[in-house]
Structures are given as C-alpha cells and as structure tokens.
Design an enzyme around this catalytic site. Structure first.
Site: not given
Lengths: 637, 637
Positions: B216, B593
C-alpha cells in the site's frame, strides 16, 4: 380429444399406478384407485383410495386390459411407468404415462431386473441410475416415519450427506471426551479448523454457523463420510457460554439435536437414525459401470481407515493424500511447531527428524490399506500459521520446549500472519524456502514404500510424489531436484531400484497456461480444481458465501462453481493444460483431485477432456465410478 | 599486439577521457592524464592526475592527434566515447573506447546535441535514453556532496523515488499536525493503510517496516510522487512508545532521518535535498517520443492535483480514477460507514445520498484538471471492512450516529471479516449485492460531466465508467444495466444527449479466458495487471515478500512480476483477452492501468500486443511516453 369422466357413476373411477414399486423396485403393480371420482380426488386426500389390486374385483375387464397396457408400456419405454387412468362405464382410458420417480434403492433393483428380463442391456442399466442418488445409499438416514413427523427448526447447507442425532457439544475436546464415555454428540461450531479434526471424527455429525459447501468442515466431513450441515447463519452462537439460539430457542451443551447433511435441515430433539444397507443390485450396477468406463477412479484419503473404506467402495488408487492432517495428531503437533519456530536450518532438521518416523509409519499404513494400488502423496500444502498455537497455555508450553520466551514465540507467530493466506506462503513455496521439509517427506515416502515392498513382494510399489501449488517450471525443477536427491540417496542406501514418480498439481492459473513447460519436469499432472476455481474466479471459497447468494438470486451463476466445475473458464484452463502438457510429454498421466472429482457432470467433462482418472472422497467413489461409465457410454463414438 | 609503456620515461604518459562531459552532457573533452605512468596509476589515486587540457602543453602533437581521434570515434560510433590511451615516447596509442556512461541529464543533452550536429536522427535520439533514468529528473534529490559524505545505517526497498529528510513521526495524525506547523516530517510505520493517506501527503517521505514494491505504502507513494522506502525489516518498531531501533540506535519522535526512495538507503540525521529541474532537452526528447509512439499514455489519478500534475507531465487522459480514496477524507468516512452499517436498502440509499454531492464535486475537479481529455472512473473496489473503524472511540461515535449499540456495530464489523480479502467481497461484487452504490456513483459521474460540459462547451465530455473485478459476462451485464438505467435517467432529466461508455477491468483470469463473451457488454477493457498477476501466480503481493526473496536467490524468478509484467503467463492471458475481445468487438478500446503501465519493458510488451494505451502514476508518465516511443521505433516493420 374427448373428455372422459371417472365420476360419471359407480361404474366409473380413476387411479394412478406404477408398474413397479417405486420405493423398493419390486416388480408388482402399485397404485391406488377410487370409484366415481376424477384424478384430483385420488391425490387430494379427502376420500381414501383403495389399493390398485382391488380394482380387479370391481372392474375385472378394465383391470385385465390395464395389466396388458402396463406390460405394453414397459415393453415400449423399457422402464418403470407412472400412469394415470380413468374408467368410464367400465371402459379403460389411459390419461398419461411417464418414467416413474423412484428411490435410489428401487432404481438399482429396477435396472437390474430390466436387464434380467432382457428389456435393456447393461449400458442402458448404467445410464438409468442418477449417480447423485447413490449418496443416500452410503450413509445413515433418519427413520423415515419419524422424519415425516418432524418439522425442521432451521436450515443450513447440506454439506455432507447422512443423518446425525446426538447431544450438542461446542468443542473438539468435548466431542472426544463425551464420545469416549459412549455419548453420541453433534459438534456445533462457528467454523472448524484443522485442530478440530479429532473432534469431528468423534462426533455423529457437524453443524457450523459459517462456511459454504467447500468450507473446512464440509470438505473434511465429506472426506470422512460424516454428516455435516454448514453455514447456518441463523444460529446466534455464544461458544464461550456453551449455548446458541436458533428459532427463538436457546440450546445448551447436552441438549439433543438432529441434523440432515443431505437437505441441510436442523431438527430440535431426537430423530432416530438407521444404518444404510448396500443391496446386491448395487454391486451388479457397479460391476457394469466398471466394465464400460474409461476413467479410473481414485480416492482422496489421508488415513489408512479412509483408504480402506475407499478401497471397499472400489477406489483404484489414491489420487491425493494430504500430509498436513497427520501433523495435528497427538505429539506430532509439538514437533511440527518446533520445526516452525526453529532459528536455524539445523534446528529445523532436528525437529523434522522427529516427524520422519511418524510420517513414514502413516504412509506405510496407507500403502498397506491400498494393497499395492498407486498412491499419490501431496507434500505439505497449508501455510505454517495454521499449525501454531493460539491459546496462551500452548504458547507457554512451546516457549518452554524451545527454550525461548513467550514474547519470542509470539513474535514468530505474528511474523507468520498473512493478509491472504490462500495466496500466501504455502504449497511448494514452503519447500523452496525450507527444502528440509521436502527432504524429510521424501525420505518418509521412500522408506515407507521400501518397507511395504519388503513385506509384500507381490506388489510393485511405485510411490507418486506430488508437488503442490506450482506456477513456474523452474520452481518445480528446484523442488524436484531436492526430492530426487533425497529419494535416490535412500534407494541407494537400501540397494533398491524401486521406481518413483514426481508430478505436480495444476491449481494455479499460470501452471495451466505454461503446462507445456511444466510437463518437461512433471511426470503427472493432477488438477487441483478447488484452488484452480478460486484463482480463476478470483474469489475464495471461504469468503464467497457473502455474495454468491446474490449471484444465484440474480441468475448470474446457476451452479456453485466449487461443486460443479465451471467448464467455460476453469474448464478452458484444464483443456489447455491437458493439450499443452501432452504436446510435451505424450504419456503424461492426467488426473483431478479436487472436490469436482465426485461430481457427475464434472466427471463427464473430465472424461471428454481425456483425463486418465478422477479422485474423490471415499464415499463419492461409487458415484464417480457410475458417472465415469455414463460419460463413456454417452460419448461413445 | 605489442605492449606500449606510458611509464617508459617522462616523454610518456597515460590517460582516460570522455568526448563530452558525462555529468552535464556539455560538448567538451573531459579527462585526466599522468606522465610517466600506466593506466592503473590514473585510477589508483596515489598520484594526482592533471586535467586532460594540460596534456596539450606537454604533448602537443599527441594531443592534436588525440583530438582528431576523438572526433573520428564520435563520428563512427555516433555517441559520447569513454576512452583510455597511452603516450609512449611522444606517440599516441589508443587502448580502448566505448560508449560512455552518463547521468540522465547528460543523456538528454548529448542526444539533443547529436541530433543538432546531424550525427543521429530523432528516432536514434529517442532510443539513446534509458526511460528508467528519467525518474531521477522528476523528484527531489539529496545534495550530491552531502550524500557522498553520508553512510547509510540501513536499507529497505527503493519503493518510490526521490529523497526526503525530516523529523520522525509515527502516525498519520502526527504527520498532519506537525506538517501544519511547518515541520518537515518522515512518516515511519509498520505498514500503511488507506487511513494513512492524508498523513502520507503531509510527509516528505514514508518509511515502512513491512511490505514490498507493491505494498500500500509503495503504490500510494508512487501515485503521489512521494519518496518511499518500504520493507525495512531491520527496524525493530515500537509504535506504541513512539520509537524504533535501527543499526543499534534508538530513534524517537522528532529525531531527524533521511531516506532515499531510489536506492532504499536510510540515513541518520539531516541530508539536505535539492529540487529537481527539467531542462529544455527533456521537452525536446519528449516531443520526439510523442511523435513516434503509437500507444497513448494516460495516468492513474484520484485527485485534481494528481491529475493536473500528470497533465503537466504529458498524460493524455486518465486510465484509472480510484473512487475509494475519496471516501476516507474528512466527514465522508462517517457517511460511508453509515452506508456500511445500514440495515435496510432505504438506510443505505440515505447514507449514499450524503456522499453523492461530494463524489460529484470530486469528479468535477478531476474533469476540470484533465481539460476535456478522457477520464476513466473505476467504481468502488476494496472490501467494505477497509472502511470500518478499528479504534474503540470511533466505534462508539459510529454507534451513536447510527442509533445502534457498540455491540451491534462490533457485530457488523465482525461480519465483514474476510479470510482472504483480496479474493473476497469487493469490486463489482459490491455492486451486485448493493446496486445502490453503483447507482449513486453513476449519478455523480454523469452529473459532474454535465456540469463541466456546461462550463466548457468547447470540450466533448464522454465519461468512461469502469466496472472492476468482473469474471463473468452476466455479472458485468447486471451491473451495466444498473449503471445505464441510472445514467439515462440523469441524462433524460437534464435533456442531454451526452455519450458515455461502460467498460470493465480485466483482472480476473476468468475474464481474460472469456473475453469474447465479456466484450459483448464491455465498450472497453482495461487490464488490471496488479490483480491479474496476483491471481495468475496465485500469490498476493502483500504476502509474497515472505518467499520471493528465496525465489530470486534460487533463480526461479528473475524479476518481480509486480514490477515487470510476466509475459509468459500473465502475458498469455492478456494476448488471449485482446484477441478474443476484438473478435467480438473490433473497435474495442484496450488499455492497461496496473503498475506495469509505467515499466518500460512491460510497455513494449503492451505495444506489441496491440493495446491502445497504458496508464501509470503521474510521475511515470514521461517514462511511459519514452518507452512507448522506443517500443514503436524498435518494432517498426
């Protein structure tokens, strides 16, 4: 078409009948008849109909004609008929007929009788039986009369068939303790984990609040042939205080409960169960199935008991022995935890050395039970955190045994935490990081095979070693090199030229996509369709319960992809892998060892794809044998 | 070949030189020379060499010849040369030459100068630049002299490039508070979560103990263009007491630390940073790259600020706007939590109604920043449990707001627990179970587009709505129906005929395998290569750190598959999906993406597969533009 009236007068009537007994299959006319009545009166229950035999006295001519028609219909349809008819002024009119529904037991007898009567051939007999119904013949069932009177108070998933009745317990320890003093118990848990296995064995059945058809409880229970109802979310569980609420009532430890693993129904109190019996027809049908099927049928079995049961039910080998369950038993878990908490390779090797003889003796037991049939042993698969203690007392014990502080042990446990255990440090990734584990397991496999070979010179032992969770050929090659080195050392020491095989599971999409490369190293493929389904769909079977209900409701999915293989997506990967693999290695042996190996529609798919065998839990072996035969017969060129 | 001696006498010598300045690219001879010496003396540092220019005085003839040779070599190799030479008794001997290594800045200048000198053409100039080096031109760097004197005290992963120096803080709240009073801080965490985003924005850089290149912290930091060092396992963290240990020293809140997100180095104390500058050559090279590339380059951006930055760096649109980060800000999280804790559809709709205007204004800001370029908005993706409070105080607050007990809220939070969140109730599965969420997001997208269209009649707004995590065409169809109904209602009410597109991410293996079916409903595909890599390899990026080290060490994998797309396995799925998708819909728009959109070797693969665009984080846009041009030039037919 003119309307006929069974309620025209007393010289008229109506009835329904079966050409054979739909409950037992016995060849005798069964049915009911009402004079001066229409069809709806027979089924409505207002008037009590007479047995069909009494029709002979009342309408001898119509009856004689009816018997004649019955024979003609059976001759024509070559199956037991379910018929409706009317008599108007003494004259017989047939309203409709169709192949009659029947119990599994009746289906077997009727099929055999029809063959004996020369009405159908063996292949047709095999095709007549719905494989899914065989399940009911292999497990204890509720006493039918008592069941009829009972009203379910709740419903979960029928996760593993059979019926169970017993006193409620809330932990595996209690299940074992109560069973030891001859109490019949039903283990009720939020969900089960590998630590519960002994308790599950001790219980009559298992009821869980969470989890789907492929949750731990469901999979293990099916493997054991043990009744299980899973995922009954209506239960408000209070494990701590040993009670739960269902249907507005609070149940405590020791209260009676009855569960039906076929329907998922849950009943308050006692419903007696009766043991299932396997009649002679069952064996005849199975023999015919074996004659016509091409797919071999193996079993998934982790213990000699399961292996023996599967052998009894016709398994031709073991397609999957999971080695991890063995580590939970008795003093093994202590040694296994020592292995996990080892700081150095030497410490790990020392802990593994304690496990090796136990593992070897496990394998010997399984080899003995399988009487020389092929046995595929899968190496350690689950992530290590499944083995570490969660209770403070156990952690203290482990710390003491390891000469470490409780904090050290807790730090090790914390370091094993995974965000997504399903996609974590497991399968062959364990063998890549800790090759010592694969070495130990290899020595245990080979030594066990040598010992059993020595005791049974008439068998030809060829151990099959299966590396799980491979996604890349170099990964398999690395582990295979470790295995071959360890195996060859044991064989050389024993002066044996025993052959063994090293293969892999295909359960990661990338393995299927690169199967041509992987086949360069693998001597066999076994499709692990549980994991392959999870990865291909991108959802975990433990979590999918939260949304799959909405998917069925909205008709997005029609079947549980964990119960019936998804032929479009997962199936495409399987076909691709089979084709690519055989391009590299034409004699590549192909099997499947996921849950789908026991699902009839999946078995037909595996037949068409050209797999060599399916492997399923012991109680599904007869189903797979029959489904494999049906697939072969239906797809005959 | 005869040996020549630079140490024969004082009429001899040796030197190394570059035809241009390797630090700046300036066109002037750079190098060093020693009389009466051999090559090793120049580099050994025992004697101090003289600048190359002084060689002219000492050996005028040899120097003149050397200048001549330099020009010949550059003419021949058409690149800056790094040369070694010796003078023996006044006569020049060239020992070796090669294309010289250079800084990113020098590389740009040399390429431009060579074009201006007519030595190479624009395409050759584009091919001369290593796209990966551009990164260093776009982020603050340590003062080179100060850095040289510093010794790293630890090392993590260079997760997001740039340099940062500041005072240590241990929580997002502190980062915000300290930054508000103009303190420069480095946020040090065990790992980050979506709740930390505001704190990450406020910090100069982020240092984490756990997590890999795609954790993250790493992903979000790269998106922000913020320096990040992740996964420094050497740190012994004690978040509770606001301290950690590294290299035998204890660091407390407020202590200075410096981190280098390119190398992963961690330094004790202050190393000053300098802002990066983009020189004129950068723009020229980028213009040439744009001229020759076929792939469009979009950006992943969730805020107007990121969008504007990406636009400045040449993004031609947005390929991915994640909508979930928006829900963590300020008072939105409260409304979002109300939505999660709703008991009924009505309650959920009411909570969503509060979010709709906020979401609409977010979208308007992004549309404005992108000046009419295409913007793809992805609908809510993460599992709901990422949004629920973990602190007791927040739980109490939520209970009060919801008129529920703390136990009720805790029960809801517990019910959201997932065993494998990556494979759980997320993506379009949320829209299937709670279509209200997709309805709200659709209204916000369409209303925002209408508002921006009204303000900018010169733009042609065509919103692109992207449904994540699709694995089955019926699933996409269900969500698309919800979207189309909501969108058409808003458009009808506004009397607008604005067009919009509904497409899907291809990030689940099954979506790639069934892309022909999915293309029947999807107007565009965007490959989500992060998740597709996870599912195809069967490992989670958050957990793979535990074993990938062993895989690199044992040469099983050569690259991090999350950094460089796996062309063999994942690539096969991408090719399959592109081919199948275009068979169904020849004008299907295809993009990517995932993180790989900014990796040069992956970009070349995407070019070859025939995608229409790549999308990457703002600071990777120039890299992707250059890589796309190189791919086009290298693969010219």
């Amino acid at each position: 078409m003119p309307m006929v009236f069974g309620n025209l007068n007393d010289n008229s009537g109506t009835g329904v009948a079966f050409t054979r007994d739909p409950a037992t299959g016995e060849k005798k006319l069964m049915g009911e008849f009402l004079t001066n009545a229409q069809g709806e009166d027979v089924v409505a229950g207002v008037r009590t109909p007479m047995p069909i035999a009494q029709m002979e006295e009342k309408f001898p001519e119509a009856y004689a004609e009816f018997i004649d028609v019955c024979n003609k219909l059976e001759d024509h349809y070559r199956d037991m008929q379910d018929m409706e008819f009317t008599v108007e002024n003494g004259k017989l009119y047939m309203l409709q007929c169709r192949n009659g529904k029947r119990t599994a037991q009746a289906a077997l007898k009727i099929a055999c009788d029809l063959v004996d009567e020369g009405m159908i051939d063996e292949k047709q007999a095999v095709l007549m039986i719905d494989p899914r119904n065989l399940d009911t013949l292999l497990h204890p069932q509720f006493d039918a009369k008592k069941l009829k009177a009972a009203v379910p108070m709740g419903k979960g998933l029928g996760a593993s068939p059979g019926a169970a009745c017993g006193k409620i317990v809330f932990s595996a320890e209690e299940a074992k303790a109560w069973a030891a003093r001859k109490e019949k118990v039903v283990l009720v848990r939020l969900e089960t984990s590998p630590e519960d296995i002994e308790g599950m064995k001790a219980a009559q059945g298992i009821l869980t609040v969470r989890g789907g058809m492929t949750s731990h409880a469901a999979v293990v229970a099916r493997g054991m042939g043990k009744c299980c109802v899973s995922g009954c979310g209506e239960i408000k569980m209070d494990e701590e205080n040993k009670k739960f609420e269902l249907a507005g009532k609070t149940f405590h430890e020791g209260d009676y409960i009855s569960i039906d693993g076929s329907t998922g129904n849950i009943y308050d109190g006692v419903i007696p169960t009766v043991d299932a019996s396997i009649a002679g027809e069952f064996g005849r049908i199975m023999a015919w199935a074996d004659k016509y099927r091409r797919l071999q049928v193996r079993t998934n079995a982790d213990t000699p008991r399961d292996a023996a049961k599967a052998r009894e039910l016709g398994a031709q080998g073991i397609g999957l022995t999971r080695t991890e369950h063995m580590f939970f038993e008795g003093d093994r878990i202590a040694a296994f935890r020592e292995m996990i908490c080892a700081d150095t390779v030497e410490e790990r090797v020392a802990a593994l050395a304690k496990l090796e003889p136990m593992q070897q003796s496990d394998f010997e037991g399984i080899y003995e039970a399988m009487e020389g049939c092929p046995v595929t042993i899968r190496y350690l698969d689950p992530p290590l955190h499944e083995f570490v203690p969660t209770e403070e007392a156990d952690i203290e014990l482990l710390a003491k045994a390891q000469g470490k502080t409780v904090e050290d042990i807790k730090a090790i446990i914390a370091s094993l935490h995974e965000f997504n255990p399903m996609m974590g440090h497991r399968g062959c990734r364990l063998a890549v990081t800790y090759p010592e584990i694969a070495e130990m397991q290899t020595r245990a496999v080979i030594k066990a095979a040598l010992a059993v070979q020595a005791r049974h010179p008439e068998w030809t032992m060829v151990p099959e070693i299966m590396i799980p969770l491979v996604g890349e050929v170099k990964e398999l090659k690395y582990v295979k090199d470790v295995v071959v080195k360890a195996a060859d050392a044991v064989l050389a020491e024993a002066g044996s030229d025993m052959k063994y095989k090293v293969g892999t599971m295909i359960e990661i999409p990338r393995a299927a996509l690169t199967a041509d490369e992987i086949a360069k190293e693998a001597e066999f493929f076994s499709f692990g369709t549980n994991d392959l389904t999870q990865m291909t769909f991108g959802f975990s079977r433990d979590d999918a319960g939260k949304f799959l209900g909405a998917y069925y409701e909205k008709k997005i999915y029609e079947n549980d992809p964990f119960a019936r293989v998804d032929q479009i997506g997962v199936g495409k990967l399987i076909k691709m892998a089979a084709t690519l693999g055989r391009e590299t290695r034409p004699d590549l042996h192909l099997g499947v060892c996921g849950e789908h190996g026991g699902d009839p529609s999946s078995v037909e798919f595996f037949h068409k794809v050209g797999l060599d065998y399916v492997s399923c839990s012991p109680f599904r072996v007869p189903i797979a044998r029959l489904a494999a035969a049906q697939a072969a017969i239906k797809n005959e060129k």
